[in-house]
Structures are given as structure tokens and as C-alpha cells.
Design a protein around this motif. Sequence first.
Motif, PDB file in Angstrom:
ATOM      1  N   THR A  86      46.442  24.105   4.978  1.00  0.00           N
ATOM      2  CA  THR A  86      45.657  23.754   6.143  1.00  0.00           C
ATOM      3  C   THR A  86      44.171  24.062   6.033  1.00  0.00           C
ATOM      4  N   HIS A 132      49.736  18.074  10.740  1.00  0.00           N
ATOM      5  CA  HIS A 132      48.760  19.168  10.739  1.00  0.00           C
ATOM      6  C   HIS A 132      47.805  18.928  11.904  1.00  0.00           C
ATOM      7  N   SER A 159      41.378  20.857   4.721  1.00  0.00           N
ATOM      8  CA  SER A 159      42.753  20.923   4.238  1.00  0.00           C
ATOM      9  C   SER A 159      42.907  20.182   2.919  1.00  0.00           C
ATOM     10  N   ILE A 205      43.049  26.859   6.817  1.00  0.00           N
ATOM     11  CA  ILE A 205      42.866  27.838   7.880  1.00  0.00           C
ATOM     12  C   ILE A 205      43.621  29.099   7.504  1.00  0.00           C
ATOM     13  N   GLY A 208      47.141  29.072   4.249  1.00  0.00           N
ATOM     14  CA  GLY A 208      46.143  28.023   4.370  1.00  0.00           C
ATOM     15  C   GLY A 208      45.567  27.559   3.058  1.00  0.00           C
TER      16      GLY A 208
END
Length: 422
Positions: free
Chosen positions: A417, A376, A61, A419, A99
Amino acid sequence: MRTSRPTRSLALVAGAGLLLAACGSGESNDTSASSTSSESASSSSSAASSASSSVAAADGSRVTLTYDGGLLVLDGETLDLVADLPLAGFNRVNPAGDGRTVMVSTSEGFQVLDTGTAVGGDETEPTLTDVVFTAPKPGHVVRHAGKTVLFSDGTGDITVMDTEDLTGATEPPETQVIASEAPHHGVAIQLEDGTVLSTLGTSESRSGVRVLDASGTEVARNEECPSVHGEGTLSGEVAVFGCSDGVLVYRDGAFTKFQAPDEYGRMGNAYVSETSPILVGDYNSDPDSEGSLLSELVLLDTSTDQLQVVDLPQGVRYTWRDVGRGPADEIVLLSTDGTLNSLDPATGEIQRSWDVIAPWEGPAEWQDPHPALVVHGDIAFITEPAQQRILAVDLTSGEVLAEGELPATPNEIAVATGIAAS
């Protein structure tokens, strides 16, 4: 570690659900209402030093912070400085949902910051791109069901795009633009079936929410939500909006208004989890209150239709920047006494508390730098502007995993993130 209990709890039954309702009235001062940028010539390019743990705070992240004159991008694991990007003005930041990218609200509109996480390719240096969604007074950014939705307070225009199209974009992706009836400080969300919920209002007042089907045809509205502000989506795709006298809920194609126990009972921001039926909202029962500090929360369990207002223990106060939801859907709250608290979302009772930063005072103006929290996974990122630092705290143990010293006073915070959006 310490525990504390809320001092007051009230339960209410929802009022009748209405698809069409008479127009409501009333307006309140929004502590987080404006996103208009003000130009400033100051900037900073000094490097940050970081005292960081070897324990990973958030693999992959990156954390974006605003300061007066630019943006700082940090590694989410070490909190080392990755980039210092000059940008004049009071700017706001929101994760775009893919993300990797962050929407920066500037004087021009929503500008895309590529934080350089590995989503969509290899990790790269952060870049403030040339991709801008022009919007006078850029406001709320909402991420849901694979869509990113932008709201321009200056025009009322709602811009909808596929979230994944933002990753690595060098030009604005294809969008759908939906007009509001009038410009206002508003918010909108698109549901999984293409239904769009958007607020109703003018520059003078706000009254409720309308529903547009996938073809853009209005199919419902409710105008009994004065000063509508704040949006969230709970499990079962139940959408919630804050009012100055309670909470407006949209589910299964119909609205239900939950009346506050106080004549003035304002929820202005929703802290939600899409795996929980419980809404957590900030709450203010004093229409004459000054400043941004609050000492109450509103909890609405949409599985039982029970609403309660919880008084926090003496000394525990917060602003709209200081609440989030943890990995088990618990309430995470940063208090002015310097504690990070984990609360039961069903009762509002403090279950665990850790001393993390020095006690602090509320801001004179909502835009002023003051401690901020963003969650997060099982990590809470916490800023301490007075010390020009940021912490990463493990929500399961209270351990400080990483700490970074900053070259400028941090204000707003957003996490990319690392992701990819699902």
C-alpha cells in the motif's frame, strides 16, 4: 450502470456457544487450499507498455503479480512496469502488512519481496531479498494487530513476528514459533492481547480451532467446524472461520457456531473489514459441484447474530479471487460476465455495476490464471489474464483510472500500500 437483486435470503439464529465441543468430521475440496510450489523453467524479462490516465490510481503503492516464471512489480498509480523478477514455479503472493513488503510463497518457504515503496525510507527498486522463512508447503499469511503470522502446511508451524520488523530487513527478524498438533492446511491469528487462534487438523481432515493465551497455554477449543478454512477479523476483534456447514465465531473469550441453512453449506474464504461487524464469505451449497465458480454469498452480522445466504442474480458468478471490501465496507465483486459490482453488505443487493472486462470462464483448476480483484482504498485493481492486462478502477464512479499491458499472463496479485502499518 445497472442494479439487480438477490433471489434468496435466509436468516438463522446462532447455535449455542461452546468452549469445548465434541469432534466434528467431514472434509471438502478446497478451491484455494494448496500453496505448494511446482518448479518451472520458464521466465520472462520483456518490458510492459502502459496506457495510463493522469489520474492517480493509488499514490505510493506498488502492485505485485505472479506469472509462470516470475514476478511483475508495477507502479500503483500508473501501472507502469517497475521490475520483472524471474522466479521459477507456481508462486503465491500476500502483502506482509507493513506497506512495503510482500510474502512470496515458494518451494523453499516464505520469501520476502521488497517492493520498494517509500515506507521506511526513499522509494527504491524492487528486490526479491534473501530473507526466507523456511516452510514446507507455505500457506496462509495473516496480518492483524501489528503482527504478521505465517502458517506452514507441511509442518503445522505458526511463525509470528512484528510486522514493522519486515521493512528493510536483510535477515529474518525475531520470531515466535508455535507448533500445531499436526501438519495440515491451516491458518492462525494473534489478537491484540497476545491470544493466538489456530486451526486444528491433520493431512486428512480439519475439525476446528484452538485458543492459546499469551503464555502459550491452551484455554479453549471448538471442534465443530469441519473442513475449517478461511479466517478474518471484524470490528470489536471478532474472529471468524469458515466451516463446511456454517461459520465459527470467536468473541469475548468464547466460541459460537452459526449453522448453515443447507446440510452442506461451505464457507471457505472470509472477506472482512475491521471497521464492520458483517462477515462476507464465499458460499457453496452443492457438495457435488465442479470447478471454482460460485453464485452464492454468506453474510453474517455479528452485531445481530443474523446469518443469511444470498443467491446472486443469474449470470453473476465469481471465484475466491474476485471478492473484496470497499471504502465504505461495501462488497466489491468481479463477475464472470465482466462486470464490477458494488453490493450492500447487509442485504447482498447489487447497488451499482460497471462493465470493466470481457466475459470470462472459470478456471479448470484453482491455480489456473483467471481474473483477480484486490481493493486498496477506493481503487479496485483487476487483472484480465486473457488480454494480459491490468486495470485500476475508481469504486466511487466506475472510471478506469489506469490500464497496463503486461509482458506475461498474470495470475495472483498483491498490493503493497505504501502506507506504514499502524
